[in-house]
Design an enzyme around this catalytic site. Structure first.
Site, PDB file in Angstrom:
ATOM      1  N   THR A  36       0.845  -1.193   0.000  1.00  0.00           N
ATOM      2  CA  THR A  36       0.000   0.000   0.000  1.00  0.00           C
ATOM      3  C   THR A  36       0.886   1.250   0.000  1.00  0.00           C
ATOM      4  O   THR A  36       0.597   2.232  -0.667  1.00  0.00           O
ATOM      5  CB  THR A  36      -0.960  -0.036   1.206  1.00  0.00           C
ATOM      6  OG1 THR A  36      -1.721  -1.241   1.123  1.00  0.00           O
ATOM      7  CG2 THR A  36      -1.907   1.140   1.207  1.00  0.00           C
ATOM      8  N   GLU A 221      -5.048  -4.418  -3.134  1.00  0.00           N
ATOM      9  CA  GLU A 221      -5.727  -5.684  -2.818  1.00  0.00           C
ATOM     10  C   GLU A 221      -6.236  -6.363  -4.088  1.00  0.00           C
ATOM     11  O   GLU A 221      -7.380  -6.836  -4.155  1.00  0.00           O
ATOM     12  CB  GLU A 221      -6.913  -5.435  -1.859  1.00  0.00           C
ATOM     13  CG  GLU A 221      -6.576  -4.645  -0.610  1.00  0.00           C
ATOM     14  CD  GLU A 221      -5.963  -5.472   0.506  1.00  0.00           C
ATOM     15  OE1 GLU A 221      -5.747  -6.677   0.302  1.00  0.00           O
ATOM     16  OE2 GLU A 221      -5.673  -4.892   1.569  1.00  0.00           O
TER      17      GLU A 221
HETATM   18  P1  ATP Z   1      -1.043  -5.701   3.648  1.00  0.00           P
HETATM   19  O1  ATP Z   1      -0.664  -6.899   2.824  1.00  0.00           O
HETATM   20  O2  ATP Z   1      -1.416  -6.100   5.023  1.00  0.00           O
HETATM   21  O3  ATP Z   1      -2.005  -4.805   2.958  1.00  0.00           O
HETATM   22  P2  ATP Z   1       1.085  -3.964   2.785  1.00  0.00           P
HETATM   23  O4  ATP Z   1       2.019  -4.837   1.976  1.00  0.00           O
HETATM   24  O5  ATP Z   1       0.146  -3.118   2.053  1.00  0.00           O
HETATM   25  O6  ATP Z   1       0.333  -4.880   3.842  1.00  0.00           O
HETATM   26  P3  ATP Z   1       1.838  -1.571   4.159  1.00  0.00           P
HETATM   27  O7  ATP Z   1       0.589  -1.415   4.923  1.00  0.00           O
HETATM   28  O8  ATP Z   1       2.080  -0.689   2.980  1.00  0.00           O
HETATM   29  O9  ATP Z   1       1.998  -3.114   3.734  1.00  0.00           O
HETATM   30  O10 ATP Z   1       3.104  -1.471   5.091  1.00  0.00           O
HETATM   31  C1  ATP Z   1       3.189  -2.155   6.328  1.00  0.00           C
HETATM   32  C2  ATP Z   1       3.861  -1.296   7.368  1.00  0.00           C
HETATM   33  O11 ATP Z   1       5.257  -1.170   7.074  1.00  0.00           O
HETATM   34  C3  ATP Z   1       3.336   0.116   7.407  1.00  0.00           C
HETATM   35  O12 ATP Z   1       3.343   0.562   8.736  1.00  0.00           O
HETATM   36  C4  ATP Z   1       4.323   0.884   6.562  1.00  0.00           C
HETATM   37  O13 ATP Z   1       4.364   2.239   6.904  1.00  0.00           O
HETATM   38  C5  ATP Z   1       5.630   0.187   6.918  1.00  0.00           C
HETATM   39  N1  ATP Z   1       6.643   0.252   5.835  1.00  0.00           N
HETATM   40  C6  ATP Z   1       6.502  -0.189   4.572  1.00  0.00           C
HETATM   41  N2  ATP Z   1       7.646   0.013   3.874  1.00  0.00           N
HETATM   42  C7  ATP Z   1       8.530   0.595   4.705  1.00  0.00           C
HETATM   43  C8  ATP Z   1       9.887   1.058   4.577  1.00  0.00           C
HETATM   44  N3  ATP Z   1      10.555   0.958   3.452  1.00  0.00           N
HETATM   45  N4  ATP Z   1      10.445   1.616   5.677  1.00  0.00           N
HETATM   46  C9  ATP Z   1       9.784   1.706   6.837  1.00  0.00           C
HETATM   47  N5  ATP Z   1       8.514   1.299   7.025  1.00  0.00           N
HETATM   48  C10 ATP Z   1       7.887   0.754   5.969  1.00  0.00           C
HETATM   49 MG    MG Z   2      -1.954  -3.028   2.032  1.00  0.00          MG
END
Ligand code: ATP
Ligand code: MG
Length: 732
Positions: A36, A221
């Site tokens: 995301t 998603e």
């Molecule tokens: P989901 O599959 O549950 O939707 P996602 O892959 O969309 O998860 P995100 O919600 O974008 O993951 O990120 C998960 C967490 O990690 C968030 O708190 C985000 O701010 C943090 N995060 C993602 N990338 C980094 C990064 N490069 N450095 C620090 N924090 C990060």
């Molecule tokens: Mg996500």
């Protein structure tokens, strides 16, 4: 151009995805790996670096909450207000298209959204109207059937019964239901998507307009898009507009609603020249939580296969509590979360309680109320679904559109005004016979002598009231409109008469609706050009549950696992981990469905950032009887070294009954039989109770005044009783 704010907060793999060429791109990665985040930064990249106008971007997410959060994050990155940008859910965006092109979509201008509860009610009428027995043709099943046909893009004319009588009847019901919707200007959720797809398919000019408008399409998603949504995306993308999709095959949890995880596999075939990105570092959870998630999901077959890793700490173990029933489970959760709030700097809204089915929230709510823990439930009986709120909304709908039959039926005699079932049936039958809406039928009936004077007067009064309300609110502001309706309709007075707590809370809810209307922001671009009241009614139907009138800002969050998708919380309770509940009993026989349940469990575990607490109940009251489900098989798929059992209790043996005369097998005695000291009662012994009759003692728990025994009574079933009050007589 300074791209530091856009790229700096990302790792190398994320940067590559964010800054890739403008070709179709698919990011496949596990939970918490920043998908995301990548999507949000990609939007910022497109606007800042590629120079794309925010108004040429279409961004689709799964929930309204996620859409709002995404908007806020992009605005923050761009330091810009993006009110006009198309960002929302598939349903919200389809709705916006249909509003803009209602004529071309063959809809009434005043069309309203039919939510799932109203859909079932309307369906029941349709089924009865066809002369069918609605116990043999349950409305709920018919809705399920129709929704799934719509999700596959099928209309009655496209379907064949293949000689199957049931199928033939269902197709007829579909056709009759659709006709009722068209006549009354109602659109259900599945219809929103199908209708907007048909609009784009049948009107090349409109499609061309949007293809020119949306140069970039971004989807979060992606694994949960269904067939219609996928076609819709493909059409809008056309040959030239690149799609940027992010998803995780391990988190596909809407197969039961037609989601097609194969869409991920088809992406490369359907969108030529696409690039694939993978992210593997997880930034959300501790190593322990991640290892548990990885081990669990390893039990599924046919995965795209990715391993998540983190360079974070191991963190705390996963705590597991074996409660003796659902009350005990809720009390444990309350204690544990209070302890966590006291000993960390965490806030209440850092805590989520996740469960498999909505009904599980009630016990938690009761315990939280009794302990004054502020909480908020997403889903379940949501604010906009409460009876009194639906009544008020029906008044508003009918004031806008007199042809709205479900609203007419809902409020014609609410509050009671002497319009009985017979009158309503007469109006309904007349409407059906003459192909009219109920409002039109009622007008005709009033001009005839079909009704006795009293009934006729009552009906005329109701209709005059509606005409008057409709006129009076036309000049008012939205919150005044709502206020005027709840007062003048008599709803507030009706509930105000009753002094009970329930009635009081109904009046409060009605007042809360006025507050909700006051706080309603019409300048959300999804409601562009709509009169505020229409926008508000749409909001109520689309966002049920998300605009709940919360009394506190900082509340513990209760929601189903499905609703938790995409979210994260420092402390997560995953409750009700029992075979038969989670995984659900229906899924246990079918490997495909069991795997979907396992993905749901994976979603649940990966919501937790710092601490995960799991629990199951040895006995659970469900559908009016006590069930003894074994602990969830998913628990055994998590390595035991990651788990710390809380207050390990003596191993509890599942009582096994023979079908009729219950004879008990108690395997070994319980260490914990202090409760029974000096009472003469023993595990396996027979006792008699004044009300429940004779039974066998299965178990005991606790000490002193709170000591409880578990007795299986021959006629009354199994019960936990407080020893001090039960007055049990020992028989043997
Ligand atoms: P989901 O599959 O549950 O939707 P996602 O892959 O969309 O998860 P995100 O919600 O974008 O993951 O990120 C998960 C967490 O990690 C968030 O708190 C985000 O701010 C943090 N995060 C993602 N990338 C980094 C990064 N490069 N450095 C620090 N924090 C990060
Ligand atoms: Mg996500």
């Amino acid at each position: 151009m300074d791209v530091t704010p856009i790229l700096d907060p990302l790792n190398e793999a994320q940067r590559e995805a964010v800054s890739c060429d403008t070709v179709p791109a698919l990011v496949i990665a596990g939970a918490g790996s920043g998908k995301t985040r990548v999507l949000v930064h990609r939007i910022a990249w497109l606007c800042e670096v590629v120079g794309v106008s925010p108004f040429s971007i279409l961004a689709v997410t799964f929930t309204n909450k996620a859409a709002a959060e995404m908007r806020a994050r992009v605005e923050e990155l761009l330091n810009n207000n993006l009110a006009g940008m198309w960002m929302g859910t598939f349903h919200g965006i389809s709705h916006r298209l249909l509003r803009a092109h209602w004529q071309e979509a063959n809809l009434k201008q005043s069309f309203q959204i039919l939510d799932s509860g109203d859909q079932i009610r309307l369906m029941k009428r349709v089924i009865q109207g066809m002369g069918l027995d609605d116990t043999k043709w349950p409305a709920k099943n018919a809705c399920w059937f129709i929704n799934s046909q719509k999700e596959e893009g099928l209309r009655p004319k496209d379907m064949s019964d293949n000689g199957d009588i049931t199928q033939r009847q269902l197709i007829k019901i579909y056709a009759a239901y659709q006709e009722a919707c068209e006549q009354t200007g109602l659109v259900d959720f599945a219809e929103l998507l199908l209708r907007s797809l048909e609009l784009l398919k049948h009107r090349p000019d409109i499609l061309a307009h949007y293809q020119t408008k949306f140069r970039h399409i971004l989807v979060d998603e992606f694994q949960d898009t269904n067939s219609i949504q996928y076609q819709w995306l493909k059409l809008l993308a056309g040959e030239q507009n690149p799609i940027f999709a992010v998803g995780d095959d391990d988190q596909s949890i809407y197969g039961w609603r037609g989601a097609r995880v194969e869409n991920i596999q088809n992406f490369e075939r359907d969108f030529k020249g696409s690039q694939l990105f993978k992210l593997e570092q997880n930034y959300r959870s501790t190593n322990t939580i991640l290892s548990a998630a990885n081990s669990l999901i390893d039990n599924n077959h046919g995965r795209m296969g990715k391993k998540l890793w983190t360079d974070g700490d191991d963190g705390e173990p996963i705590y597991l509590y074996a409660s003796f029933n659902e009350q005990d489970e809720a009390r444990f959760v309350a204690d544990k979360l209070k302890h966590w709030l006291d000993t960390t700097s965490g806030r209440r809204d850092d805590v989520a309680i996740l469960y498999r089915s909505n009904a599980q929230s009630r016990v938690f709510e009761e315990v939280f109320i009794s302990q004054s823990i502020p909480y908020r439930v997403y889903g379940g009986l949501r604010f906009f679904e409460r009876a009194e709120i639906k009544d008020a909304l029906a008044y508003l709908r009918l004031a806008k559109n007199v042809d709205d039959n479900p609203s007419f039926e809902r409020i014609v005699n609410v509050p009671t005004r002497g319009i009985g079932q017979r009158t309503v049936a007469l109006v309904r039958d007349f409407a059906k016979e003459h192909q009219l809406t109920m409002w039109q039928a009622a007008e005709k009936i009033l001009q005839s002598s079909l009704l006795a004077a009293r009934a006729s007067n009552a009906l005329a009064q109701f209709m005059n009231l509606m005409v008057k309300l409709s006129k009076e609110i036309s000049e008012l502001e939205l919150s005044e409109q709502v206020d005027h309706i709840i007062q003048t309709s008599g709803l507030v007075a009706h509930h105000g008469k009753d002094a009970s707590e329930k009635a009081k809370s109904r009046v409060e809810n009605l007042e809360e609706l006025v507050v909700a209307a006051r706080g309603f922001v019409v300048d959300n671009e999804l409601y562009e050009g709509m009169p505020p009241l229409d926008a508000f009614l749409t909001h109520a139907a689309l966002e049920a549950g998300e605009g709940q009138g919360a009394k506190w800002d900082d509340c513990v969050q209760l929601m189903t696992l499905h609703a938790a998708k995409g979210l994260e919380f420092p402390l997560v309770f995953l409750v009700g981990l029992e075979d038969g509940l989670f995984p659900s009993s229906m899924s246990m026989e079918e490997p495909g469905r069991l795997e979907e349940e396992r993905r749901l469990c994976y979603v649940g575990i990966t919501r937790a950032r710092k601490q995960l607490v799991m629990s199951y109940a040895e006995s659970r009251r469900q559908y009016g009887s006590d069930n003894y489900n074994p602990p969830s098989r998913f628990l055994s798929e998590i390595p035991s070294e990651l788990i710390a059992e809380v207050r390990p209790r003596a191993k509890v043996t599942q009582p096994r009954y023979q079908s009729s005369a219950p004879s008990m097998m108690i395997n070994g005695s319980r260490a914990n039989s202090e409760a029974l000291n000096d009472t003469g009662i023993k595990i396996g012994g027979r006792v008699a109770h004044a009300k429940f009759g004779e039974g066998v003692v299965l178990d005991c728990e606790g000490k002193g005044n709170s000591a409880r025994v578990h007795v299986h009574f021959e006629s009354a079933g199994s019960k936990w009783l407080v020893l001090a009050y039960a007055n049990l007589n020992v028989i043997a």
